[in-house]
Design a protein around this motif. Structure first.
Motif, PDB file in Angstrom:
ATOM      1  N   HIS A  76       1.058  -1.083   0.083  1.00 53.81           N
ATOM      2  CA  HIS A  76      -0.099  -0.186  -0.150  1.00 53.81           C
ATOM      3  C   HIS A  76       0.883   1.218  -0.062  1.00 53.81           C
ATOM      4  N   LYS A  77       0.242   2.295  -0.197  1.00 52.20           N
ATOM      5  CA  LYS A  77       0.901   3.574  -0.604  1.00 52.20           C
ATOM      6  C   LYS A  77       1.775   3.835   0.971  1.00 52.20           C
ATOM      7  N   TYR A  78       1.211   3.688   1.893  1.00 51.66           N
ATOM      8  CA  TYR A  78       1.988   3.832   3.512  1.00 51.66           C
ATOM      9  C   TYR A  78       3.159   2.809   3.671  1.00 51.66           C
ATOM     10  N   ASN A  79       3.313   1.842   2.989  1.00 52.98           N
ATOM     11  CA  ASN A  79       4.259   0.930   3.456  1.00 52.98           C
ATOM     12  C   ASN A  79       5.053   0.463   1.887  1.00 52.98           C
ATOM     13  N   TYR A  80       4.958   1.418   0.868  1.00 50.56           N
ATOM     14  CA  TYR A  80       5.431   1.072  -0.313  1.00 50.56           C
ATOM     15  C   TYR A  80       6.934   0.992  -0.466  1.00 50.56           C
ATOM     16  N   VAL A  81       7.507   2.280   0.063  1.00 52.17           N
ATOM     17  CA  VAL A  81       9.098   2.405   0.104  1.00 52.17           C
ATOM     18  C   VAL A  81       9.578   1.445   0.751  1.00 52.17           C
ATOM     19  N   GLU A  82       9.248   1.190   2.170  1.00 58.65           N
ATOM     20  CA  GLU A  82       9.914   0.333   3.054  1.00 58.65           C
ATOM     21  C   GLU A  82       9.947  -1.001   2.667  1.00 58.65           C
ATOM     22  N   THR A  83       8.630  -1.432   1.955  1.00 63.15           N
ATOM     23  CA  THR A  83       8.601  -2.840   1.390  1.00 63.15           C
ATOM     24  C   THR A  83       9.543  -3.054   0.311  1.00 63.15           C
ATOM     25  N   ILE A  84       9.503  -2.030  -0.761  1.00 60.67           N
ATOM     26  CA  ILE A  84      10.523  -2.359  -1.841  1.00 60.67           C
ATOM     27  C   ILE A  84      12.163  -2.352  -1.398  1.00 60.67           C
ATOM     28  N   ILE A  90      16.184  -8.668   0.602  1.00 64.71           N
ATOM     29  CA  ILE A  90      15.794 -10.111   0.485  1.00 64.71           C
ATOM     30  C   ILE A  90      16.146 -10.649  -1.073  1.00 64.71           C
ATOM     31  N   PHE A  91      16.155  -9.961  -2.083  1.00 61.92           N
ATOM     32  CA  PHE A  91      16.717 -10.396  -3.365  1.00 61.92           C
ATOM     33  C   PHE A  91      18.028 -10.622  -3.351  1.00 61.92           C
ATOM     34  N   TYR A  92      18.705  -9.822  -2.664  1.00 63.01           N
ATOM     35  CA  TYR A  92      20.342  -9.964  -2.834  1.00 63.01           C
ATOM     36  C   TYR A  92      20.755 -11.304  -1.962  1.00 63.01           C
ATOM     37  N   TYR A  93      19.976 -11.511  -0.715  1.00 61.87           N
ATOM     38  CA  TYR A  93      20.104 -12.593   0.209  1.00 61.87           C
ATOM     39  C   TYR A  93      19.862 -13.785  -0.522  1.00 61.87           C
ATOM     40  N   TYR A  94      18.609 -13.687  -1.370  1.00 66.14           N
ATOM     41  CA  TYR A  94      18.478 -14.876  -2.096  1.00 66.14           C
ATOM     42  C   TYR A  94      19.462 -15.457  -3.069  1.00 66.14           C
ATOM     43  N   ARG A  95      19.965 -14.084  -3.906  1.00 64.72           N
ATOM     44  CA  ARG A  95      20.810 -14.211  -4.981  1.00 64.72           C
ATOM     45  C   ARG A  95      22.183 -14.958  -4.583  1.00 64.72           C
ATOM     46  N   ASP A  96      22.511 -14.473  -3.313  1.00 64.92           N
ATOM     47  CA  ASP A  96      23.712 -15.050  -2.643  1.00 64.92           C
ATOM     48  C   ASP A  96      23.631 -16.466  -2.507  1.00 64.92           C
ATOM     49  N   ALA A  97      22.537 -16.732  -1.536  1.00 63.61           N
ATOM     50  CA  ALA A  97      22.266 -18.072  -1.112  1.00 63.61           C
ATOM     51  C   ALA A  97      22.159 -19.173  -2.382  1.00 63.61           C
ATOM     52  N   THR A  98      21.550 -18.674  -3.313  1.00 63.58           N
ATOM     53  CA  THR A  98      21.404 -19.591  -4.468  1.00 63.58           C
ATOM     54  C   THR A  98      22.618 -19.725  -5.367  1.00 63.58           C
ATOM     55  N   GLU A  99      23.755 -19.012  -5.063  1.00 61.94           N
ATOM     56  CA  GLU A  99      24.923 -18.785  -5.811  1.00 61.94           C
ATOM     57  C   GLU A  99      24.683 -18.764  -7.138  1.00 61.94           C
ATOM     58  N   GLY A 121       2.217 -11.816   2.401  1.00 60.84           N
ATOM     59  CA  GLY A 121       2.531 -10.290   2.477  1.00 60.84           C
ATOM     60  C   GLY A 121       3.621 -10.138   3.673  1.00 60.84           C
ATOM     61  N   SER A 122       3.891 -11.199   4.422  1.00 66.21           N
ATOM     62  CA  SER A 122       4.937 -11.363   5.406  1.00 66.21           C
ATOM     63  C   SER A 122       6.361 -11.393   4.680  1.00 66.21           C
ATOM     64  N   LEU A 123       7.111 -10.230   5.194  1.00 67.91           N
ATOM     65  CA  LEU A 123       8.586  -9.846   4.506  1.00 67.91           C
ATOM     66  C   LEU A 123       9.406 -11.183   5.506  1.00 67.91           C
ATOM     67  N   TYR A 124       8.878 -10.913   6.828  1.00 68.89           N
ATOM     68  CA  TYR A 124       9.671 -11.928   7.476  1.00 68.89           C
ATOM     69  C   TYR A 124       9.774 -13.265   7.157  1.00 68.89           C
ATOM     70  N   TYR A 125       8.532 -13.815   6.889  1.00 68.77           N
ATOM     71  CA  TYR A 125       8.411 -15.330   6.166  1.00 68.77           C
ATOM     72  C   TYR A 125       9.083 -15.371   5.074  1.00 68.77           C
ATOM     73  N   LEU A 126       9.090 -14.583   4.118  1.00 66.25           N
ATOM     74  CA  LEU A 126       9.712 -14.368   2.943  1.00 66.25           C
ATOM     75  C   LEU A 126      11.118 -14.342   3.019  1.00 66.25           C
ATOM     76  N   SER A 127      11.883 -13.712   3.825  1.00 65.41           N
ATOM     77  CA  SER A 127      13.300 -13.763   4.048  1.00 65.41           C
ATOM     78  C   SER A 127      13.758 -14.863   4.824  1.00 65.41           C
ATOM     79  N   GLU A 128      13.125 -15.446   5.828  1.00 64.21           N
ATOM     80  CA  GLU A 128      13.655 -16.214   6.430  1.00 64.21           C
ATOM     81  C   GLU A 128      13.037 -17.955   6.113  1.00 64.21           C
ATOM     82  N   GLU A 129      11.791 -18.145   6.493  1.00 58.48           N
ATOM     83  CA  GLU A 129      11.192 -19.434   6.113  1.00 58.48           C
ATOM     84  C   GLU A 129      11.147 -19.751   4.938  1.00 58.48           C
TER      85      GLU A 129
END
Length: 153
Positions: A76-84, A90-99, A121-129
């Motif tokens: 949403h507009k109130y969380n857009y910048v922080e979410t991006i 998260i993308f770069y950690y995925y990129r690094d982890a997947t070699e 929509g959980s960024l925590y779940y996306l980044s960890e689990e």
């Protein structure tokens, strides 16, 4: 100002303008970035690249993430910048982890399906689990997309 600094300023302005063009798509979903937002996102990208020990030239990762995620019901507009910002990290950690086993596009697409689906929509779940799940699936040679959509797990 010397020539090198002038070139850096011009390059930065061009980069900001390229990312600002993403507003043409994201505005349809009520989401827009200001030049200041873009500068902050670029600073975050630079920091994350340093953290993971990567160097990129002429990267379009930020634009790809914006294009892929701007239609998400969880942004949403109130969380857009922080979410991006967090998705970029998260993308770069995925990129690094997947070699580099997956392409940038595959990682971003995977993240989007998971974010809107099983992560709800959980960024925590996306980044960890979900990263752990992805790595398990890659190591086992399973279909990485199976079970990502909401209700499939």
């Amino acid at each position: 100002m010397d020539k090198i600094m002038q070139l850096q300023v011009v390059k930065k302005e061009e980069e900001i303008n390229q990312i600002m063009k993403c507003n043409e798509l994201s505005i349809q979903y009520g989401l827009t970035l200001t030049p200041q937002d873009v500068e902050g996102l670029l600073e975050m990208q630079h920091k994350v690249l340093q953290d993971v020990g990567r160097v990129e030239f002429h990267s379009t990762i930020l634009q790809q993430i914006i294009h892929e995620f701007c239609d998400s019901l969880f942004i949403h507009k109130y969380n857009y910048v922080e979410t991006i910002n967090q998705l970029l990290e998260i993308f770069y950690y995925y990129r690094d982890a997947t070699e580099d086993y997956l392409t940038d596009e595959e990682i971003i697409h995977y993240m989007k399906i998971a974010f809107d689906g099983c992560c709800q929509g959980s960024l925590y779940y996306l980044s960890e689990e979900q990263l752990n799940t992805l790595m398990d699936d890659l190591n086992s040679r399973n279909d990485i997309y199976e079970g990502l959509a909401y209700g499939d797990i």
